[in-house]
Design a protein around this motif. Structure first.
Motif, mmCIF file in Angstrom:
data_model
loop_
_atom_site.group_PDB
_atom_site.id
_atom_site.type_symbol
_atom_site.label_atom_id
_atom_site.label_comp_id
_atom_site.label_asym_id
_atom_site.label_seq_id
_atom_site.Cartn_x
_atom_site.Cartn_y
_atom_site.Cartn_z
ATOM 1 N N LEU A 184 0.859 -1.179 0.000
ATOM 2 C CA LEU A 184 0.000 0.000 0.000
ATOM 3 C C LEU A 184 0.891 1.224 0.000
ATOM 4 O O LEU A 184 1.942 1.238 0.638
ATOM 5 C CB LEU A 184 -0.906 0.028 1.245
ATOM 6 C CG LEU A 184 -1.939 -1.086 1.366
ATOM 7 C CD1 LEU A 184 -2.658 -0.987 2.708
ATOM 8 C CD2 LEU A 184 -2.928 -1.027 0.231
ATOM 9 N N GLY A 185 0.494 2.256 -0.709
ATOM 10 C CA GLY A 185 1.285 3.490 -0.740
ATOM 11 C C GLY A 185 1.589 3.914 -2.159
ATOM 12 O O GLY A 185 0.974 3.459 -3.116
ATOM 13 N N ASP A 186 2.549 4.814 -2.292
ATOM 14 C CA ASP A 186 2.938 5.317 -3.602
ATOM 15 C C ASP A 186 4.063 4.474 -4.180
ATOM 16 O O ASP A 186 4.982 4.077 -3.465
ATOM 17 C CB ASP A 186 3.408 6.768 -3.503
ATOM 18 C CG ASP A 186 2.265 7.724 -3.198
ATOM 19 O OD1 ASP A 186 1.093 7.316 -3.330
ATOM 20 O OD2 ASP A 186 2.540 8.873 -2.830
ATOM 21 N N ASP A 187 3.989 4.205 -5.461
ATOM 22 C CA ASP A 187 5.042 3.501 -6.181
ATOM 23 C C ASP A 187 5.348 4.329 -7.421
ATOM 24 O O ASP A 187 4.480 5.028 -7.934
ATOM 25 C CB ASP A 187 4.583 2.094 -6.563
ATOM 26 C CG ASP A 187 5.732 1.145 -6.833
ATOM 27 O OD1 ASP A 187 6.897 1.580 -6.789
ATOM 28 O OD2 ASP A 187 5.468 -0.046 -7.097
ATOM 29 N N LYS A 189 -0.653 5.455 -6.969
ATOM 30 C CA LYS A 189 -1.070 5.369 -5.570
ATOM 31 C C LYS A 189 -1.836 4.066 -5.402
ATOM 32 O O LYS A 189 -2.893 3.877 -5.995
ATOM 33 C CB LYS A 189 -1.940 6.552 -5.175
ATOM 34 C CG LYS A 189 -2.372 6.528 -3.714
ATOM 35 C CD LYS A 189 -3.205 7.731 -3.339
ATOM 36 C CE LYS A 189 -2.397 8.980 -3.206
ATOM 37 N NZ LYS A 189 -1.401 9.010 -2.154
ATOM 38 N N VAL A 190 -1.280 3.144 -4.605
ATOM 39 C CA VAL A 190 -1.896 1.836 -4.381
ATOM 40 C C VAL A 190 -2.679 1.909 -3.076
ATOM 41 O O VAL A 190 -2.121 2.196 -2.023
ATOM 42 C CB VAL A 190 -0.823 0.724 -4.306
ATOM 43 C CG1 VAL A 190 -1.471 -0.632 -4.105
ATOM 44 C CG2 VAL A 190 0.041 0.730 -5.573
ATOM 45 N N SER A 191 -3.989 1.656 -3.170
ATOM 46 C CA SER A 191 -4.850 1.719 -1.996
ATOM 47 C C SER A 191 -5.414 0.334 -1.695
ATOM 48 O O SER A 191 -5.187 -0.612 -2.442
ATOM 49 C CB SER A 191 -5.956 2.735 -2.202
ATOM 50 O OG SER A 191 -6.729 2.395 -3.336
ATOM 51 N N ALA A 192 -6.171 0.239 -0.636
ATOM 52 C CA ALA A 192 -6.764 -1.035 -0.239
ATOM 53 C C ALA A 192 -7.735 -1.527 -1.313
ATOM 54 O O ALA A 192 -8.249 -0.729 -2.087
ATOM 55 C CB ALA A 192 -7.494 -0.855 1.094
ATOM 56 N N GLY A 202 -10.719 0.412 -3.164
ATOM 57 C CA GLY A 202 -10.462 1.849 -3.187
ATOM 58 C C GLY A 202 -10.163 2.292 -4.607
ATOM 59 O O GLY A 202 -9.841 1.503 -5.470
ATOM 60 N N GLN A 203 -10.293 3.581 -4.853
ATOM 61 C CA GLN A 203 -9.981 4.106 -6.178
ATOM 62 C C GLN A 203 -8.497 4.360 -6.283
ATOM 63 O O GLN A 203 -7.883 4.864 -5.354
ATOM 64 C CB GLN A 203 -10.750 5.391 -6.426
ATOM 65 C CG GLN A 203 -12.237 5.169 -6.578
ATOM 66 C CD GLN A 203 -12.932 6.466 -6.974
ATOM 67 O OE1 GLN A 203 -12.366 7.530 -6.935
ATOM 68 N NE2 GLN A 203 -14.190 6.333 -7.333
ATOM 69 N N GLN A 204 -7.926 4.019 -7.434
ATOM 70 C CA GLN A 204 -6.517 4.267 -7.663
ATOM 71 C C GLN A 204 -6.391 5.444 -8.602
ATOM 72 O O GLN A 204 -7.077 5.522 -9.608
ATOM 73 C CB GLN A 204 -5.837 3.036 -8.262
ATOM 74 C CG GLN A 204 -5.809 1.872 -7.297
ATOM 75 C CD GLN A 204 -5.009 0.714 -7.847
ATOM 76 O OE1 GLN A 204 -4.475 0.783 -8.944
ATOM 77 N NE2 GLN A 204 -4.926 -0.347 -7.105
ATOM 78 N N LYS A 205 -5.491 6.371 -8.270
ATOM 79 C CA LYS A 205 -5.255 7.544 -9.100
ATOM 80 C C LYS A 205 -3.853 7.478 -9.651
ATOM 81 O O LYS A 205 -2.918 7.143 -8.940
ATOM 82 C CB LYS A 205 -5.438 8.823 -8.287
ATOM 83 C CG LYS A 205 -6.857 8.988 -7.791
ATOM 84 C CD LYS A 205 -7.010 10.258 -7.012
ATOM 85 C CE LYS A 205 -8.437 10.394 -6.527
ATOM 86 N NZ LYS A 205 -8.626 11.585 -5.706
#
Length: 67
Positions: free
Chosen positions: A33-36, A57-60, A63-66
């Protein structure tokens, strides 16, 4: 990376547009989870090179990814 065709409708003065494209797929490591960040180097005929830096941005799950 995969070769593909990109389609767009109602783009500016064009009602239908289809152009060659390349598609990059990203898959986060399990439990991450977090930014890559990733970098793609695009080389064109004639020698021109372009660097694209992308942050994901990797979310649970759910969740929406941006990008």
């Amino acid at each position: 990376m995969k070769s593909a065709k990109a389609k767009a409708t109602n783009y500016k003065a064009c009602l239908a547009l289809e152009v060659p494209a390349y598609v990059a797929f990203y898959k986060a490591p399990p439990e991450f989870l977090g930014d890559d960040a990733l970098t793609i180097e695009v080389k064109y005929q004639g020698g021109r090179t372009e660097i694209q830096k992308i942050t994901v941005k990797v979310s649970a799950p759910g969740g929406q990814q941006k990008i």
